[in-house]
Design a protein around this motif. Structure first.
Motif, PDB file in Angstrom:
ATOM      1  N   ARG A 266      -9.452  -0.821  -4.653  1.00 22.63           N
ATOM      2  CA  ARG A 266      -8.764  -0.636  -4.173  1.00 22.63           C
ATOM      3  C   ARG A 266      -8.349   0.140  -3.761  1.00 22.63           C
ATOM      4  N   PHE A 267      -8.029   0.787  -4.633  1.00 18.32           N
ATOM      5  CA  PHE A 267      -8.004   2.835  -4.686  1.00 18.32           C
ATOM      6  C   PHE A 267      -9.378   3.647  -3.439  1.00 18.32           C
TER       7      PHE A 267
ATOM      8  N   GLN B 200      -5.585   6.721  -1.828  1.00 19.34           N
ATOM      9  CA  GLN B 200      -5.333   5.627  -0.594  1.00 19.34           C
ATOM     10  C   GLN B 200      -4.965   4.553  -1.585  1.00 19.34           C
ATOM     11  N   MET B 201      -4.117   3.477  -1.902  1.00 21.26           N
ATOM     12  CA  MET B 201      -3.620   2.564  -3.087  1.00 21.26           C
ATOM     13  C   MET B 201      -3.372   0.969  -2.357  1.00 21.26           C
ATOM     14  N   ASN B 202      -4.372   0.514  -2.136  1.00 23.77           N
ATOM     15  CA  ASN B 202      -3.786  -0.332  -1.582  1.00 23.77           C
ATOM     16  C   ASN B 202      -3.870  -1.724  -2.957  1.00 23.77           C
ATOM     17  N   GLY B 203      -3.083  -3.057  -1.662  1.00 20.59           N
ATOM     18  CA  GLY B 203      -3.569  -4.162  -3.620  1.00 20.59           C
ATOM     19  C   GLY B 203      -2.783  -3.708  -4.267  1.00 20.59           C
ATOM     20  N   LEU B 204      -1.353  -3.050  -4.571  1.00 19.97           N
ATOM     21  CA  LEU B 204      -0.772  -2.257  -5.411  1.00 19.97           C
ATOM     22  C   LEU B 204       0.074  -3.520  -6.376  1.00 19.97           C
TER      23      LEU B 204
ATOM     24  N   ARG C  79      -0.210   5.796   0.042  1.00 25.10           N
ATOM     25  CA  ARG C  79      -0.694   6.875   0.036  1.00 25.10           C
ATOM     26  C   ARG C  79      -0.271   8.120  -0.442  1.00 25.10           C
TER      27      ARG C  79
ATOM     28  N   SER D 236       0.471  -1.430   0.304  1.00 20.28           N
ATOM     29  CA  SER D 236       0.063   0.235  -0.144  1.00 20.28           C
ATOM     30  C   SER D 236       1.091   1.190  -0.614  1.00 20.28           C
TER      31      SER D 236
END
Length: 124
Positions: A67-68, A82-86, A19, A17
């Motif tokens: 995801r974002f 916020q970026m998750n699971g990139l 941010r 992740s």
């Protein structure tokens, strides 16, 4: 006139992740819809996410939906991503942008103000 400065980019492993933040100058931040775009090497700049003036509505590209998360703090003149699971395919320079258009614009042409960009690199 609005000046935008992004921060928070970096190198992260797949599944991780980050941010991103975008700080805006001026006292009229809440007058603009804000968006995030990205540009990978050799590709055109593409829409990622947008948020309305009061933060009440958001819209995402299909590639990042779920995801974002885009958000904003008008008191702090800042918009976040916020970026998750990139994924490795998320690797790009990420730009924040401001638009005087109403609604949730997704076209680059609808945005008048742009930051300088921040690099996001996702390793596999």
């Amino acid at each position: 006139q609005v000046q935008l400065v992004e921060s928070g980019g970096g190198l992260v492993q797949a599944g991780g992740s980050l941010r991103l933040s975008c700080a805006a100058s001026g006292r009229t931040f809440s007058s603009y819809g804000m968006g995030w775009f990205r540009q990978a090497p050799g590709k055109e700049r593409e829409f990622v996410a947008t948020i309305t003036r009061n933060g009440g509505s958001t819209y995402y590209a299909d590639s990042v939906k779920g995801r974002f998360t885009i958000s904003r703090d008008n008191a702090m003149n800042t918009v976040y991503l916020q970026m998750n699971g990139l994924k490795p395919e998320d690797t790009a320079v990420y730009y924040c942008a401001g638009s005087s258009a109403y609604g949730r614009p997704t076209s680059l042409r609808m945005y008048q103000y742009w930051g300088q960009g921040t690099q996001v690199t996702v390793s596999s």
